[in-house]
Design a protein around this motif. Sequence first.
Motif, mmCIF file in Angstrom:
data_model
loop_
_atom_site.group_PDB
_atom_site.id
_atom_site.type_symbol
_atom_site.label_atom_id
_atom_site.label_comp_id
_atom_site.label_asym_id
_atom_site.label_seq_id
_atom_site.Cartn_x
_atom_site.Cartn_y
_atom_site.Cartn_z
ATOM 1 N N GLY A 1 35.632 -168.248 72.146
ATOM 2 C CA GLY A 1 35.255 -166.852 72.373
ATOM 3 C C GLY A 1 34.452 -166.625 73.650
ATOM 4 O O GLY A 1 34.155 -165.496 74.012
ATOM 5 N N ILE A 2 34.100 -167.717 74.331
ATOM 6 C CA ILE A 2 33.268 -167.611 75.540
ATOM 7 C C ILE A 2 34.170 -167.519 76.772
ATOM 8 O O ILE A 2 35.155 -168.258 76.879
ATOM 9 N N SER A 3 33.822 -166.640 77.707
ATOM 10 C CA SER A 3 34.700 -166.405 78.870
ATOM 11 C C SER A 3 34.867 -167.680 79.700
ATOM 12 O O SER A 3 34.091 -168.627 79.583
ATOM 13 N N ARG A 4 35.876 -167.661 80.575
ATOM 14 C CA ARG A 4 36.203 -168.850 81.379
ATOM 15 C C ARG A 4 35.001 -169.316 82.205
ATOM 16 O O ARG A 4 34.646 -170.487 82.201
ATOM 17 N N ILE B 1 44.716 -152.778 74.779
ATOM 18 C CA ILE B 1 44.132 -154.105 75.036
ATOM 19 C C ILE B 1 42.903 -153.908 75.910
ATOM 20 O O ILE B 1 42.986 -153.256 76.961
ATOM 21 N N VAL B 2 41.768 -154.450 75.493
ATOM 22 C CA VAL B 2 40.570 -154.355 76.338
ATOM 23 C C VAL B 2 40.742 -155.352 77.482
ATOM 24 O O VAL B 2 41.127 -156.499 77.262
ATOM 25 N N ASP B 3 40.455 -154.898 78.712
ATOM 26 C CA ASP B 3 40.571 -155.779 79.877
ATOM 27 C C ASP B 3 39.293 -156.617 79.998
ATOM 28 O O ASP B 3 38.232 -156.088 80.338
ATOM 29 N N PRO B 4 39.379 -157.929 79.747
ATOM 30 C CA PRO B 4 38.142 -158.733 79.773
ATOM 31 C C PRO B 4 37.543 -158.823 81.175
ATOM 32 O O PRO B 4 36.342 -159.071 81.325
ATOM 33 N N ALA B 5 38.369 -158.585 82.213
ATOM 34 C CA ALA B 5 37.859 -158.655 83.586
ATOM 35 C C ALA B 5 36.938 -157.481 83.891
ATOM 36 O O ALA B 5 36.133 -157.530 84.828
ATOM 37 N N ILE C 1 45.716 -150.456 66.270
ATOM 38 C CA ILE C 1 45.417 -151.875 66.512
ATOM 39 C C ILE C 1 45.064 -152.118 67.989
ATOM 40 O O ILE C 1 45.797 -151.707 68.899
ATOM 41 N N ALA C 2 43.911 -152.814 68.185
ATOM 42 C CA ALA C 2 43.471 -153.150 69.548
ATOM 43 C C ALA C 2 43.258 -154.650 69.678
ATOM 44 O O ALA C 2 43.006 -155.338 68.692
ATOM 45 N N LEU C 3 43.342 -155.142 70.924
ATOM 46 C CA LEU C 3 43.022 -156.547 71.193
ATOM 47 C C LEU C 3 41.690 -156.609 71.926
ATOM 48 O O LEU C 3 41.482 -155.923 72.928
ATOM 49 N N ALA C 4 40.776 -157.447 71.406
ATOM 50 C CA ALA C 4 39.482 -157.666 72.064
ATOM 51 C C ALA C 4 39.313 -159.168 72.285
ATOM 52 O O ALA C 4 38.527 -159.824 71.618
ATOM 53 N N SER C 5 40.105 -159.693 73.222
ATOM 54 C CA SER C 5 40.048 -161.131 73.513
ATOM 55 C C SER C 5 39.340 -161.350 74.835
ATOM 56 O O SER C 5 39.532 -160.587 75.779
ATOM 57 N N ALA C 6 38.552 -162.432 74.893
ATOM 58 C CA ALA C 6 37.894 -162.789 76.155
ATOM 59 C C ALA C 6 38.903 -163.356 77.153
ATOM 60 O O ALA C 6 38.588 -163.545 78.319
ATOM 61 N N GLU D 1 29.939 -155.268 73.785
ATOM 62 C CA GLU D 1 30.731 -154.424 74.689
ATOM 63 C C GLU D 1 32.245 -154.463 74.415
ATOM 64 O O GLU D 1 32.903 -153.415 74.341
ATOM 65 N N ILE D 2 32.804 -155.646 74.247
ATOM 66 C CA ILE D 2 34.270 -155.762 74.111
ATOM 67 C C ILE D 2 34.779 -155.065 72.840
ATOM 68 O O ILE D 2 35.819 -154.408 72.850
ATOM 69 N N PHE D 3 34.021 -155.149 71.729
ATOM 70 C CA PHE D 3 34.472 -154.487 70.495
ATOM 71 C C PHE D 3 34.205 -152.973 70.551
ATOM 72 O O PHE D 3 35.001 -152.186 70.026
ATOM 73 N N ILE D 4 33.111 -152.581 71.201
ATOM 74 C CA ILE D 4 32.840 -151.141 71.358
ATOM 75 C C ILE D 4 33.978 -150.511 72.182
ATOM 76 O O ILE D 4 34.514 -149.459 71.839
ATOM 77 N N LYS D 5 34.376 -151.222 73.259
ATOM 78 C CA LYS D 5 35.475 -150.709 74.098
ATOM 79 C C LYS D 5 36.789 -150.655 73.325
ATOM 80 O O LYS D 5 37.582 -149.736 73.499
ATOM 81 N N GLY D 6 37.016 -151.686 72.495
ATOM 82 C CA GLY D 6 38.253 -151.719 71.694
ATOM 83 C C GLY D 6 38.373 -150.469 70.843
ATOM 84 O O GLY D 6 39.415 -149.807 70.809
ATOM 85 N N ALA D 7 37.271 -150.128 70.124
ATOM 86 C CA ALA D 7 37.278 -148.937 69.269
ATOM 87 C C ALA D 7 37.498 -147.685 70.127
ATOM 88 O O ALA D 7 38.329 -146.826 69.798
ATOM 89 N N LYS D 8 36.754 -147.614 71.232
ATOM 90 C CA LYS D 8 36.827 -146.429 72.096
ATOM 91 C C LYS D 8 38.247 -146.226 72.632
ATOM 92 O O LYS D 8 38.766 -145.101 72.654
ATOM 93 N N GLN D 9 38.881 -147.318 73.049
ATOM 94 C CA GLN D 9 40.242 -147.212 73.588
ATOM 95 C C GLN D 9 41.247 -146.771 72.509
ATOM 96 O O GLN D 9 42.321 -146.272 72.825
#
Length: 220
Positions: free
Chosen positions: A45-48, A136-140, A111-116, A150-158
């Motif tokens: 789950g941790i970014s590159r 799909i949330v853009d992890p960049a 359905i949304a994707l919240a992947s790092a 942030e990533i899950f909040i954005k997923g819901a918002k999108q």
Amino acid sequence: MIKGFVFDLDGVLTDTAEYHYLAWQELGEKIGISIDRVFNEQLKGISRMDSLDRILAYGNKSMIYSKEEKIRLADEKNEEYKKLITKISSRDLLPGIKEFMADLKQADMKIALASASKNGPDILNQLGIAGLFDTIVDPAALTHGKPDPEIFIKGAKQLGLSPKECIGVEDAEAGIQSINAAGMFSVGVGTQESMKLADVFVSNTTQLDFVAILNKAQKK
Ligand code: B16
Ligand code: MG
């Protein structure tokens, strides 16, 4: 009322953790840092870039590389990872996921994707499930990675929903922390110990039961 699901990818929809591990291990060998599967657990789950920082700290080499060199190392790992994932297909969907997602669609869940993972969209295509996702949330574009919400909040918002109207599904501890901090109901896939912060946990994806999860989320 629950109207949507926000999914993690690696470890929930398909098991790419082993490929991330092999690619990091190969890079580690080149720079004289040896990592094992136990250490690899921390990278889920941790970014590159954050993963590279953790590996360098583990090998006491944090100060050796410039920012540019670190970008080159992370690119090298990603090239190796991309080679390893070329053969991913719908056969690599984790067991029960196809049926679980069909139940969500049947119930008109968004359905949304919240992947790092920056490779997320390509992997969804290879798995043959890209069409099931509304967004799909853009992890960049994130300021903070998991465990930040942030990533899950954005997923819901999108999805046009509030976090309270969504259920998040994760396999990493950092991911469950991210879902909880977003104010979303959390479903963890993993051991009871690693998923102790999840609202509901299942030990594998075959146990994901839409009706049971929905009932628990609506009672919360
Ligand atoms: P990439 P998830 C995460 O995906 C992986 O768990 C993590 O190991 C990886 O470093 C991260 O994606 C970044 O992936 O290098 O492909 O951009 O679990 O959030 O779906
Ligand atoms: Mg994951």
